[in-house]
Scaffold this motif. Structure first.
Motif, mmCIF file in Angstrom:
data_model
loop_
_atom_site.group_PDB
_atom_site.id
_atom_site.type_symbol
_atom_site.label_atom_id
_atom_site.label_comp_id
_atom_site.label_asym_id
_atom_site.label_seq_id
_atom_site.Cartn_x
_atom_site.Cartn_y
_atom_site.Cartn_z
ATOM 1 N N ARG A 1 0.826 -1.193 0.000
ATOM 2 C CA ARG A 1 0.000 0.000 0.000
ATOM 3 C C ARG A 1 0.870 1.257 0.000
ATOM 4 N N GLY A 2 1.895 1.286 0.839
ATOM 5 C CA GLY A 2 2.764 2.450 0.918
ATOM 6 C C GLY A 2 3.483 2.731 -0.387
ATOM 7 N N HIS A 3 3.902 1.681 -1.055
ATOM 8 C CA HIS A 3 4.606 1.846 -2.330
ATOM 9 C C HIS A 3 3.685 2.479 -3.374
ATOM 10 N N LEU A 4 2.466 1.973 -3.452
ATOM 11 C CA LEU A 4 1.492 2.523 -4.397
ATOM 12 C C LEU A 4 1.232 4.000 -4.099
ATOM 13 N N THR A 5 1.104 4.324 -2.830
ATOM 14 C CA THR A 5 0.853 5.706 -2.426
ATOM 15 C C THR A 5 1.993 6.619 -2.865
ATOM 16 N N ARG A 6 3.216 6.174 -2.669
ATOM 17 C CA ARG A 6 4.375 6.982 -3.074
ATOM 18 C C ARG A 6 4.443 7.150 -4.592
ATOM 19 N N ILE A 7 4.208 6.066 -5.313
ATOM 20 C CA ILE A 7 4.244 6.131 -6.785
ATOM 21 C C ILE A 7 3.169 7.079 -7.303
ATOM 22 N N TYR A 8 1.960 6.973 -6.766
ATOM 23 C CA TYR A 8 0.869 7.847 -7.191
ATOM 24 C C TYR A 8 1.237 9.307 -6.959
ATOM 25 N N GLN A 10 4.200 10.616 -6.734
ATOM 26 C CA GLN A 10 5.268 11.019 -7.656
ATOM 27 C C GLN A 10 4.720 11.313 -9.052
ATOM 28 N N SER A 15 -1.728 13.458 -3.301
ATOM 29 C CA SER A 15 -1.874 12.184 -2.594
ATOM 30 C C SER A 15 -3.155 11.482 -3.030
#
Length: 76
Positions: A1-8, A10, A15
């Motif tokens: 979940r955290g990875h997806l949030t960061r990619i989105y 970027q 957010s």
């Protein structure tokens, strides 16, 4: 979940939670203009639990309260 949030974040510079909130507020604005539902019904329909929080958030995005928005842009 955290990875997806960061990619989105970027890719879009916003957010996921901001995007979801914006989508809910846009849906609420549309319902205010196109229906005669009570604001409390719209609040629940778009996924807000607290109507006071919704009103503050709506006013921050659109510059006026939900009722004033309806009066200004609603069906005549």
């Amino acid at each position: 979940r955290g990875h997806l949030t960061r990619i989105y974040k970027q890719l879009t510079d916003i957010s996921i939670s901001t995007k979801i909130s914006d989508c809910r507020l846009e849906a609420a604005a549309k319902l205010l203009v196109e229906t005669d539902k009570k604001v409390s019904e719209i609040v629940n329909q778009v996924g807000y639990i607290n109507s006071s929080h919704f009103t503050v958030t709506f006013k921050h995005k659109f510059g006026e309260s939900p009722l004033n928005y309806r009066k200004k842009y609603g069906q005549k």
